[in-house]
Write a protein that holds these residues in place. Structure first.
Motif, PDB file in Angstrom:
ATOM      1  N   ALA A 277       0.775  -1.308  -0.337  1.00  0.00           N
ATOM      2  CA  ALA A 277      -0.601   0.344  -0.100  1.00  0.00           C
ATOM      3  C   ALA A 277       0.992   0.933   0.256  1.00  0.00           C
ATOM      4  O   ALA A 277       0.105   2.324  -0.027  1.00  0.00           O
ATOM      5  N   GLY A 278       1.930   0.946   0.206  1.00  0.00           N
ATOM      6  CA  GLY A 278       3.041   1.836   0.659  1.00  0.00           C
ATOM      7  C   GLY A 278       4.241   2.078   1.391  1.00  0.00           C
ATOM      8  O   GLY A 278       5.036   0.966   0.293  1.00  0.00           O
ATOM      9  N   PHE A 279       4.076   2.712   2.309  1.00  0.00           N
ATOM     10  CA  PHE A 279       5.445   2.514   3.198  1.00  0.00           C
ATOM     11  C   PHE A 279       4.983   2.853   5.015  1.00  0.00           C
ATOM     12  O   PHE A 279       4.085   3.564   5.214  1.00  0.00           O
ATOM     13  N   VAL A 280       5.896   1.799   5.231  1.00  0.00           N
ATOM     14  CA  VAL A 280       5.749   2.871   6.992  1.00  0.00           C
ATOM     15  C   VAL A 280       7.638   3.031   7.329  1.00  0.00           C
ATOM     16  O   VAL A 280       8.214   2.476   7.109  1.00  0.00           O
TER      17      VAL A 280
ATOM     18  N   ILE B  19       4.228   4.919  15.067  1.00  0.00           N
ATOM     19  CA  ILE B  19       4.462   3.907  13.626  1.00  0.00           C
ATOM     20  C   ILE B  19       3.724   4.703  12.430  1.00  0.00           C
ATOM     21  O   ILE B  19       2.082   4.724  12.698  1.00  0.00           O
ATOM     22  N   PHE B  20       4.180   5.088  11.740  1.00  0.00           N
ATOM     23  CA  PHE B  20       3.408   5.737  10.555  1.00  0.00           C
ATOM     24  C   PHE B  20       3.513   4.926   9.274  1.00  0.00           C
ATOM     25  O   PHE B  20       4.313   4.783   8.371  1.00  0.00           O
ATOM     26  N   PHE B  21       2.433   4.666   8.297  1.00  0.00           N
ATOM     27  CA  PHE B  21       1.389   4.174   7.409  1.00  0.00           C
ATOM     28  C   PHE B  21       1.688   5.144   6.804  1.00  0.00           C
ATOM     29  O   PHE B  21       0.282   6.434   6.542  1.00  0.00           O
ATOM     30  N   LEU B  22       2.480   5.288   5.059  1.00  0.00           N
ATOM     31  CA  LEU B  22       1.773   6.211   4.254  1.00  0.00           C
ATOM     32  C   LEU B  22       1.525   5.959   2.913  1.00  0.00           C
ATOM     33  O   LEU B  22       1.579   4.177   2.680  1.00  0.00           O
TER      34      LEU B  22
ATOM     35  N   VAL C  69      -1.633   8.092   6.126  1.00  0.00           N
ATOM     36  CA  VAL C  69      -3.042   7.688   6.026  1.00  0.00           C
ATOM     37  C   VAL C  69      -3.379   7.408   7.029  1.00  0.00           C
ATOM     38  O   VAL C  69      -4.714   6.409   7.399  1.00  0.00           O
ATOM     39  N   ARG C  70      -2.074   6.848   8.554  1.00  0.00           N
ATOM     40  CA  ARG C  70      -2.732   5.786   9.557  1.00  0.00           C
ATOM     41  C   ARG C  70      -1.305   5.855  10.158  1.00  0.00           C
ATOM     42  O   ARG C  70      -0.305   6.565   9.615  1.00  0.00           O
ATOM     43  N   THR C  71      -1.988   6.041  11.605  1.00  0.00           N
ATOM     44  CA  THR C  71      -0.635   5.653  12.909  1.00  0.00           C
ATOM     45  C   THR C  71      -0.859   4.792  13.672  1.00  0.00           C
ATOM     46  O   THR C  71      -1.984   4.995  13.777  1.00  0.00           O
ATOM     47  N   VAL C  72       0.040   4.352  14.574  1.00  0.00           N
ATOM     48  CA  VAL C  72      -0.097   3.452  15.591  1.00  0.00           C
ATOM     49  C   VAL C  72       0.796   4.032  17.092  1.00  0.00           C
ATOM     50  O   VAL C  72       2.182   4.299  16.895  1.00  0.00           O
ATOM     51  N   PRO C  73       0.536   4.620  17.897  1.00  0.00           N
ATOM     52  CA  PRO C  73       1.011   4.863  18.961  1.00  0.00           C
ATOM     53  C   PRO C  73       1.732   3.437  19.817  1.00  0.00           C
ATOM     54  O   PRO C  73       0.596   2.269  19.868  1.00  0.00           O
ATOM     55  N   TYR C  74       2.839   3.586  19.985  1.00  0.00           N
ATOM     56  CA  TYR C  74       3.215   2.784  21.409  1.00  0.00           C
ATOM     57  C   TYR C  74       2.188   2.969  23.020  1.00  0.00           C
ATOM     58  O   TYR C  74       2.317   4.017  22.691  1.00  0.00           O
TER      59      TYR C  74
ATOM     60  N   GLY D 229      -2.553  -5.146  10.707  1.00  0.00           N
ATOM     61  CA  GLY D 229      -4.400  -4.266  11.098  1.00  0.00           C
ATOM     62  C   GLY D 229      -3.698  -4.160  12.135  1.00  0.00           C
ATOM     63  O   GLY D 229      -4.600  -4.033  13.451  1.00  0.00           O
ATOM     64  N   GLY D 230      -3.048  -4.405  13.591  1.00  0.00           N
ATOM     65  CA  GLY D 230      -3.503  -4.592  14.693  1.00  0.00           C
ATOM     66  C   GLY D 230      -2.937  -3.234  14.884  1.00  0.00           C
ATOM     67  O   GLY D 230      -2.568  -1.766  14.600  1.00  0.00           O
ATOM     68  N   GLY D 231      -3.238  -2.546  16.212  1.00  0.00           N
ATOM     69  CA  GLY D 231      -3.478  -1.035  16.697  1.00  0.00           C
ATOM     70  C   GLY D 231      -2.410  -0.986  18.129  1.00  0.00           C
ATOM     71  O   GLY D 231      -2.594   0.017  18.718  1.00  0.00           O
ATOM     72  N   ARG D 232      -2.217  -1.816  18.310  1.00  0.00           N
ATOM     73  CA  ARG D 232      -1.298  -1.784  19.731  1.00  0.00           C
ATOM     74  C   ARG D 232       0.246  -2.637  19.622  1.00  0.00           C
ATOM     75  O   ARG D 232       0.106  -4.014  19.393  1.00  0.00           O
ATOM     76  N   PRO D 233       1.674  -2.114  18.555  1.00  0.00           N
ATOM     77  CA  PRO D 233       2.758  -3.002  19.232  1.00  0.00           C
ATOM     78  C   PRO D 233       2.667  -3.914  20.778  1.00  0.00           C
ATOM     79  O   PRO D 233       2.787  -2.871  21.663  1.00  0.00           O
ATOM     80  N   ALA D 234       3.262  -5.112  20.423  1.00  0.00           N
ATOM     81  CA  ALA D 234       3.938  -5.194  21.629  1.00  0.00           C
ATOM     82  C   ALA D 234       5.091  -5.176  22.306  1.00  0.00           C
ATOM     83  O   ALA D 234       6.413  -5.078  21.021  1.00  0.00           O
ATOM     84  N   LEU D 235       6.165  -5.219  23.385  1.00  0.00           N
ATOM     85  CA  LEU D 235       7.114  -5.284  23.480  1.00  0.00           C
ATOM     86  C   LEU D 235       8.335  -5.781  24.255  1.00  0.00           C
ATOM     87  O   LEU D 235       7.404  -6.994  24.275  1.00  0.00           O
TER      88      LEU D 235
END
Length: 365
Positions: free
Chosen positions: A67-70, A84-87, A94-99, A140-146
């Protein structure tokens, strides 16, 4: 971020270029610094798109997707930039995911075969971190795991993450000469600190590619990527990309015994990100620093891969043994010896030059 031994180098400025020149001139009268013969100027990459979002001014990691780049920033003081920015294909966010918690120093990205985004929180300019980390974001997740990791031999600064054929992450340290390769000794476990094992080291061939940091910029590893088919990996410096063939998914063997093909990446402002295009035919890069020169935006560049012959000098080597400890210290070669001599003859000049090229490190790094 740029770092040469104990000195953290900042963005490209006129003072930065002058400092490199001062180092070279200071050493020249008393020290013969050997290097490769000059080569014709390499072609620059072609522009794909410009990143115009004001939150993305220090891009340190990038992967290409269908779809583009992250992309991610080097760790930022401002909370809106810690995402985490989705371009899309035009570099529009077009989308961002916070830590879920604050990362320390995010430096690279990798894309797993299953679509998982790996964020390498591995930067350590001051070499003071007791643990480093990788974040895993499921498709498709909304929360990264550490997942926390610990080196077996003390802190290292690193900016490159690769994925082996079995999905295991391989961290490549930033030091010049012989960069260390580290991988988890056991399976990753959320909420626990997993030990790393040193699995080898890689030496990159000498080049003459022009870059803002001269010979220093040609020596340190600032990013890495695994090809979509898993059959190649690439490491980059501020000046060049070094592509290794991978057999059977064994990335460590490729780096420690292979001979890389070289793609020059000339005069990128502060090149720290690299990825493969989705078809694997090109390398894509973007510089961390915006406004260099003033008014410019980070630009994704494309370099078409060729079937160039592998390099034949200073090939990668296996992990060191105790008997080679003295040789390992000597492996820093071009960087360490020149820095030491320049420090003796030009310490006052260095102090003045650093005003233009260093930047204050953020608290907590």
């Amino acid at each position: 971020m740029w770092e040469g031994d104990e000195v953290a180098w900042g963005r490209r400025t006129a003072a930065g270029a002058a400092l490199v020149a001062v180092f070279t001139l200071a050493v020249a009268p008393g020290v013969a610094v050997a290097g490769p013969s000059p080569a014709p100027a390499p072609a620059r990459g072609t522009s794909v798109c410009q990143v115009r979002d004001g939150r993305l001014t220090e891009i340190s990691g990038m992967v290409a997707t269908d779809a583009g780049f992250v992309v991610v920033n080097d760790s930022a003081d401002e909370e809106p930039r810690r995402r985490i920015f989705f371009l899309d294909g035009a570099c529009v966010v077009v989308r961002t995911v916070p830590y879920p918690s604050r990362p320390r120093d995010t430096e690279d990205l990798a894309l797993g075969a299953d679509g998982t985004i790996w964020v390498a929180d591995i930067g350590d300019n001051d070499r003071s971190r007791q643990t480093i980390a990788v974040w895993k974001l499921a498709p498709g997740g909304g929360r990264p795991a550490l997942h926390r990791l610990a080196y077996p031999d003390g802190p290292h600064d690193a900016e490159a993450l690769l994925l082996a054929g079995d999905g295991r992450p391989v961290i490549v340290t930033k030091q010049g000469g012989a960069a260390g390769l580290y991988a988890p000794a056991t399976a990753l476990r959320p909420g626990e600190t997993v030990p790393l094992a040193k699995v080898g080291q890689v030496r990159l061939p000498d080049t003459t590619t022009s870059n803002p940091f001269s010979f220093l910029g040609r020596a340190v590893v600032t990013g890495g990527a695994t090809a979509p088919d898993g059959r190649r990996v690439v490491l980059r410096t501020y000046a060049d990309a070094f592509e290794f063939d991978v057999t059977g998914g064994d990335v460590v063997a490729a780096l420690t015994t292979g001979r890389p093909r070289i793609t020059p990446l000339p005069d990128e402002p502060q090149g720290e990100s690299i990825t493969y295009s989705r078809d694997g035919r090109s390398l894509l890069t973007v510089s961390e620093t915006a406004d260099q020169p003033p008014g410019t935006r980070p630009t994704i560049l494309r370099y078409t891969l060729t079937a160039a012959a592998p390099a034949t000098t200073r090939t990668a080597t296996p992990a060191p043994t105790a008997a080679r400890a003295t040789d390992d210290r000597a492996d820093l070669g071009d960087i360490t010896s020149v820095i030491v001599v320049a420090g003796v003859v030009g310490l006052g000049l260095v102090a003045v030059g650093l005003v233009g090229v260093t930047r204050t490190r953020r608290a907590g790094r």
